[in-house]
Write an enzyme that holds these catalytic residues in place. Structure first.
Site, mmCIF file in Angstrom:
data_model
loop_
_atom_site.group_PDB
_atom_site.id
_atom_site.type_symbol
_atom_site.label_atom_id
_atom_site.label_comp_id
_atom_site.label_asym_id
_atom_site.label_seq_id
_atom_site.Cartn_x
_atom_site.Cartn_y
_atom_site.Cartn_z
ATOM 1 C CD GLU A 66 -2.033 -2.340 1.169
ATOM 2 O OE1 GLU A 66 -1.111 -3.007 1.701
ATOM 3 O OE2 GLU A 66 -2.767 -2.779 0.893
ATOM 4 C CG HIS A 119 -11.547 -5.632 6.991
ATOM 5 N ND1 HIS A 119 -10.760 -5.958 7.288
ATOM 6 C CD2 HIS A 119 -11.051 -5.235 5.556
ATOM 7 C CE1 HIS A 119 -9.522 -6.766 6.895
ATOM 8 N NE2 HIS A 119 -9.293 -6.798 5.278
#
Lengths: 328, 325
Positions: free
Chosen positions: A60, A129
């Site tokens: 990322e 999440h």
């Protein structure tokens, strides 16, 4: 005007901007062959090819950093992080590089890039999440932060983000992807940053919200109308720049305000907005500004518990009733 | 000495190497002085000892190749062409600095020279360099991105992500590790399981080599060869230049973790006087010429200090400028 989903509106924005400008490139985890984990990039690889639409390693920080370099080198990258939660792995490039390059190099470069990231809670995805990290980004000078509530804004804001020469964090709410609305077909339809939308006009109380919270605020406002409480709903559209003028003017008119935010309450953006309303129209307020925010807890998995953690129309309604009736 | 300098480069190039190394050394020593006087504040990381790397490597690159570095980057900027007086003004925080006084010592930048920045988060420049290389390739340009970094950066995830990505996407990145053996005070064998940094690219199928970073001509040759290879193959390459910093990590560091004996060994390998002796021995220059180069560098640096001292501070309303377009 055709009706389409928030997802398809985003997809259309990407396609239009890639057709409009060959320097627009797209990359991220599973965005090409797999067409995006939320299918926002469907059809891009087929239309634009492997040079412009690229799958990346699961790295990322580098996904964002490569975009910073490519932007510095004259491209207009649109990077996707699979979810906002993974942006935490990219915070060095987002905060220390993407947001800083222009100013720390004395204005000698521009970073015309966009990082898209789905986020928000409500799908029983548990603690890692389900986060709403919008406050993290709007806290940092140098970034633009957009977070659309409607399909039309999804298209118009994303197109603005891609054309803008500033680096933009573009948040998308996972529970809005299937929501539908009318979307202008005009490929030059752009929604400017820093201009909040008055989604509903009202007299008694101002609801300041963004993204999915704006949709919930509209639902609450419809119910409250039945009991004679008239709500004005302001959808912020962009969190940076923040359209203070619009929500302060609305609060001045109604005399009351409730901020609805999905992020954690402590140090959440609602505190900033409440402060700006108090500072901007304290003399006109009939009640202190209230907040309906995410609970200050890591998100639990069980839907029985999760529902307690995210604002709901019922919790908004309760807060509005309290503000209007002086129970605060 | 097996190789004669004259067999490698014409005299004027060799003298330019000497001149640039001396200028960098004098510049850094002047910085130390101005720091002691309080004219330069904040962090100041000096390059003294490592000059052969910046000078040799820059000469091995094309003018349109991008250069990125970490926070010990004054020399890279100056050798690439930044005016010493505007670099000094930047260090003084003045409006005439290369970044208008907004970047300081660690964030020099000049896109007209393709000098794409000093980065002060260890390893932060890796993905940026990869991105610049991507942009170059995408636009059909032949330039590469040369990414300088220290031995301390190789245990950051960014290093490994950058190696993997640049190889996977076949991007023209030349990684140049300046191994000065210390990440602040931690010696490389105490931080890296494999302290031979050039060996660490094998997991990414990236060719690499080690070069004597105290020998400007050796660095030049290695970088030129590597840069040509990168251009020809469109793939990354890594050079480990073994070098030493004569000062501490920053001005706040007296470098007590290094023994005086070790320091002496490296001082004896100082790239500047050694190169000067070779120039004289091979008849490229007389000692008098070299002394003259030293004089000229000192006066250039003195002018830079005067320029910086006399330069205006940024206006207060500059504080909100250059953040957004």
């Amino acid at each position: 005007m055709p009706e389409m989903t928030y997802r398809d509106a985003l997809n259309l924005a990407l396609k239009e901007e890639m057709r409009h400008d060959p320097s627009v490139v797209v990359w991220g985890e599973d965005v090409a062959l797999y067409e995006g984990s939320f299918k926002v990039t469907r059809g891009l690889l087929a239309e634009f090819g492997e040079e412009r639409v690229r799958d990346t390693p699961i790295s990322e920080n580098t996904i964002v950093g490569v975009a910073v370099g490519a932007a510095m080198g004259g491209l207009r990258p649109v990077a996707e992080l699979m979810t906002v939660n993974f942006a935490l792995l990219a915070m060095d490039q987002i905060i220390n590089h993407m947001a800083k390059a222009r100013s720390m190099f004395g204005g000698q470069t521009t970073i015309p890039m966009t990082v898209r990231m789905p986020g928000g809670g409500g799908s029983q995805l548990a603690a890692q999440h389900s986060q709403s990290l919008e406050t993290y980004f709007m806290h940092c000078p140098g970034l633009r932060v957009a977070y659309p509530a409607t399909p039309a804004d999804a298209k118009g804001l994303l197109k603005t983000a891609i054309r803008d020469n500033n680096p933009t964090i573009f948040l998308e709410h996972e529970l809005l992807y299937n929501s539908k609305g009318e979307v202008p077909e005009d490929p030059e339809f752009l929604v400017p940053f820093g201009r909040a939308a008055v989604m509903r006009e009202g007299r008694d109380v101002t609801l300041v919200a963004y993204a999915r919270m704006s949709i919930l605020a509209l639902q609450a406002a419809a119910d409250l109308e039945k009991e004679g409480i008239s709500c004005e709903v302001i959808d912020l559209r962009t969190l940076a720049p923040l359209d203070t003028e619009t929500f302060v003017a609305s609060a001045r008119k109604t005399g009351r305000a409730v901020v609805v935010e999905e992020c954690w309450e402590t140090a959440g953006l609602g505190g900033e907005i409440a402060y700006r309303i108090h500072r901007g129209c304290f003399d006109a307020l009939l009640a202190p500004v209230q907040r309906v925010a995410g609970l200050d807890v890591p998100m639990p998995y069980s839907r029985q518990l999760e529902r307690l953690c995210i604002p709901r129309p019922e919790t908004i309604i309760t807060a509005v009733r309290d503000v209007v009736s002086g129970r605060y | 000495m097996d190789v004669t300098l004259r067999g490698v480069l014409p005299d004027r190039e060799l003298l330019r190497f000497y001149e640039q190394m001396v200028l960098c050394r004098e510049f850094e020593e002047a910085c130390a002085e101005q720091y002691a006087k309080g004219q330069i504040t904040g962090f100041l990381h000096l390059y003294s000892g490592q000059e052969a790397v910046a000078v040799g490597a820059t000469a091995g690159l094309h003018r349109d190749d991008y250069i990125l570095s970490a926070y010990r980057e004054h020399a890279q900027a100056i050798v690439r062409g930044a005016e010493p007086k505007r670099v000094m003004a930047e260090l003084f925080g003045r409006a005439t600095g290369v970044c208008k006084g907004k970047g300081g010592s660690m964030h020099l930048f000049d896109p007209t020279l393709n000098f794409m920045g000093g980065y002060a988060i260890v390893g932060g420049q890796f993905p940026v360099a990869v991105g610049l290389a991507f942009a170059a390739k995408y636009r059909g340009e032949t330039r590469l991105a040369a990414c300088f970094f220290g031995d301390g950066a190789v245990n950051q995830g960014n290093f490994h992500e950058g190696l993997n990505w640049s190889r996977l996407w076949e991007l023209p990145v030349l990684f140049v590790c300046e191994n000065n053996f210390y990440g602040i005070g931690t010696e490389v064998h105490r931080s890296s399981a494999v302290p031979d940094i050039h060996k660490r690219t094998c997991g990414y199928d990236i060719p690499s080599e080690k070069v004597d970073g105290m020998d400007v001509v050796a660095v030049y040759q290695a970088v030129k060869r590597a840069a040509d290879w990168v251009r020809e193959h469109g793939r990354p390459y890594l050079i480990e230049a073994v070098t030493y910093r004569f000062r501490g990590h920053s001005m706040a560091d007296p470098a007590k973790y290094r023994s005086p004996a070790e320091h002496e060994i490296w001082k004896a390998r100082d790239p500047i006087p050694n190169f000067g002796r070779r120039l004289v021995a091979e008849g490229v220059a007389s000692q008098g010429q070299l002394d003259g180069i030293g004089e000229k560098a000192r006066s250039l640096v003195a002018e830079a200090v005067t320029f910086a001292e006399e330069s205006p501070w940024p206006a207060d309303d500059e504080v909100y400028e250059d953040i957004y377009v």
